[in-house]
Design an enzyme around this catalytic site. Structure first.
Site, PDB file in Angstrom:
ATOM      1  CB  SER A   9      42.048  33.563 160.125  1.00  0.00           C
ATOM      2  OG  SER A   9      41.784  33.440 158.934  1.00  0.00           O
ATOM      3  CG  HIS A  32      41.724  28.735 159.264  1.00  0.00           C
ATOM      4  ND1 HIS A  32      41.004  27.525 159.323  1.00  0.00           N
ATOM      5  CD2 HIS A  32      41.184  29.081 158.766  1.00  0.00           C
ATOM      6  CE1 HIS A  32      39.949  27.603 158.590  1.00  0.00           C
ATOM      7  NE2 HIS A  32      40.037  28.562 158.934  1.00  0.00           N
ATOM      8  CG  ASP A  34      40.389  31.324 156.266  1.00  0.00           C
ATOM      9  OD1 ASP A  34      39.678  30.829 156.003  1.00  0.00           O
ATOM     10  OD2 ASP A  34      40.774  32.180 157.211  1.00  0.00           O
ATOM     11  CG  MET A  36      38.891  33.336 150.501  1.00  0.00           C
ATOM     12  SD  MET A  36      38.402  34.536 151.436  1.00  0.00           S
ATOM     13  CE  MET A  36      37.743  33.938 152.801  1.00  0.00           C
ATOM     14  CG  HIS A  65      38.461  26.727 155.299  1.00  0.00           C
ATOM     15  ND1 HIS A  65      37.645  27.872 155.467  1.00  0.00           N
ATOM     16  CD2 HIS A  65      37.604  26.351 154.905  1.00  0.00           C
ATOM     17  CE1 HIS A  65      36.343  28.330 156.112  1.00  0.00           C
ATOM     18  NE2 HIS A  65      36.232  27.451 155.014  1.00  0.00           N
ATOM     19  CG  MET A  67      35.739  29.298 152.551  1.00  0.00           C
ATOM     20  SD  MET A  67      36.249  30.461 153.460  1.00  0.00           S
ATOM     21  CE  MET A  67      38.325  30.748 153.481  1.00  0.00           C
ATOM     22  CG  MET A 136      32.239  27.282 157.168  1.00  0.00           C
ATOM     23  SD  MET A 136      32.898  28.107 157.680  1.00  0.00           S
ATOM     24  CE  MET A 136      33.973  30.084 157.709  1.00  0.00           C
ATOM     25  N   GLY A 141      33.351  33.920 153.430  1.00  0.00           N
ATOM     26  CA  GLY A 141      33.931  35.016 152.260  1.00  0.00           C
ATOM     27  C   GLY A 141      34.916  35.787 153.600  1.00  0.00           C
ATOM     28  CG  PHE A 142      34.021  39.035 153.574  1.00  0.00           C
ATOM     29  CD1 PHE A 142      34.769  40.025 153.210  1.00  0.00           C
ATOM     30  CD2 PHE A 142      32.745  39.071 152.589  1.00  0.00           C
ATOM     31  CE1 PHE A 142      34.744  40.797 151.566  1.00  0.00           C
ATOM     32  CE2 PHE A 142      32.487  38.880 151.735  1.00  0.00           C
ATOM     33  CZ  PHE A 142      34.068  39.874 150.801  1.00  0.00           C
ATOM     34  N   GLY A 143      36.815  38.029 156.770  1.00  0.00           N
ATOM     35  CA  GLY A 143      36.745  37.564 158.923  1.00  0.00           C
ATOM     36  C   GLY A 143      35.562  38.922 159.091  1.00  0.00           C
ATOM     37  N   GLY A 144      35.866  39.144 161.004  1.00  0.00           N
ATOM     38  CA  GLY A 144      35.351  39.810 161.620  1.00  0.00           C
ATOM     39  C   GLY A 144      34.294  40.256 161.246  1.00  0.00           C
ATOM     40  CG  ASP A 174      36.043  29.796 160.100  1.00  0.00           C
ATOM     41  OD1 ASP A 174      36.756  30.728 160.437  1.00  0.00           O
ATOM     42  OD2 ASP A 174      36.720  29.324 158.439  1.00  0.00           O
ATOM     43  N   GLY A 175      34.458  31.542 162.140  1.00  0.00           N
ATOM     44  CA  GLY A 175      33.487  33.177 162.301  1.00  0.00           C
ATOM     45  C   GLY A 175      33.313  33.377 163.533  1.00  0.00           C
ATOM     46  N   GLY A 176      34.406  34.883 163.890  1.00  0.00           N
ATOM     47  CA  GLY A 176      33.328  35.070 164.846  1.00  0.00           C
ATOM     48  C   GLY A 176      33.681  34.848 166.365  1.00  0.00           C
ATOM     49  N   GLY A 196      40.365  35.227 163.885  1.00  0.00           N
ATOM     50  CA  GLY A 196      41.293  35.724 162.656  1.00  0.00           C
ATOM     51  C   GLY A 196      41.297  37.275 163.477  1.00  0.00           C
TER      52      GLY A 196
END
Ligand code: DX5
Ligand code: ZN
Length: 222
Positions: A9, A32, A34, A36, A65, A67, A136, A141-144, A174-176, A196
């Site tokens: 990402s 990817h 994102d 938003m 993606h 959002m 998800m 909304g946020f990376g990390g 997607d995420g973590g 990401g």
């Protein structure tokens, strides 16, 4: 062995140097992107003009993606840019079946995303309209952020439904996603992994991509 795809990402990339940041992930299966709108999610990233430029210079296909609210209005515009896949959120689409059909007829792969607390069951009958289901694994909304293990049973149920129906669609998470969490997501049935911070935060993104791919494939061959 099932397919294993790594989609870094660019949310975690350096936005001022996007072209060179894309070059650092040329061994990935796709990038990817994102999008938003600070309404569907409490963050703002980039929109159509920037995605057009990314499409023009990217060494790998685009996995967009969205959002954003009003997906019905905007998703086809991203398909027209030439993205390989466009994913809208089920929670933001008024007519998801019509929208998925519109994306496919524009020549892109149609993806639909579910927030962590959105159940997959109401959508099982429309899986045939999709090329990708994005589950998800963090609140969008946020990376990390940290991977939410609470989403694993949903991945499992979706994978079972797909196996039972012989549909060719893939499950993306997607995420973590890290070398640890990718193993659990792959075991549950995901085959496309967005990462990401674990790719762009690494000293060598290509090595990070290879490591994620190895971790996911090991799981799939067990
Ligand atoms: C979050 C985005 C993700 C994000 C993932 O809402 O949709 O694609 O970039 O970032 P990591 O891998 O750092 O959780
Ligand atoms: Zn994303």
């Amino acid at each position: 062995m099932r397919t294993c795809c790594i989609h870094p990402s660019i949310l975690s990339a350096d936005f001022v140097n996007l072209q060179s940041e894309l070059g650092r992930i040329s061994t990935a299966d796709a990038v990817h992107v994102d999008v938003m709108d600070n309404s569907f999610v409490p963050n703002l990233t980039l929109g159509l003009p920037v995605v057009k430029r990314i499409q023009a210079v990217s060494p790998v296909p685009l996995d967009v993606h969205l959002m954003i609210d009003d997906a019905d209005r905007w998703a086809p515009e991203y398909a027209a840019v030439g993205a390989a896949s466009v994913t809208f959120h089920a929670e933001a689409a008024r007519a998801p079946i019509r929208l998925a059909r519109e994306l496919r007829s524009a020549g892109t792969r149609a993806g639909m995303a579910l927030r962590p607390a959105t159940a997959v069951e109401p959508y099982l009958d429309m899986l045939g309209e999709l090329d990708m289901l994005l589950i998800m694994t963090v609140e969008p909304g946020f990376g990390g952020q940290s991977f939410l293990d609470v989403t694993l049973p949903k991945i499992r149920r979706a994978a079972e439904a797909i196996r039972g129906s012989d549909l060719p669609l893939v499950i993306q998470v997607d995420g973590g996603i890290t070398k640890d969490t990718i193993v659990r997501a792959a075991e549950a049935g995901a085959t496309v992994f967005v990462a990401g911070s674990s790719v762009y935060g690494a000293e060598d993104p290509a090595e990070a991509i290879a490591g994620l791919r190895r971790a996911a494939s090991d799981q799939h061959t067990r």
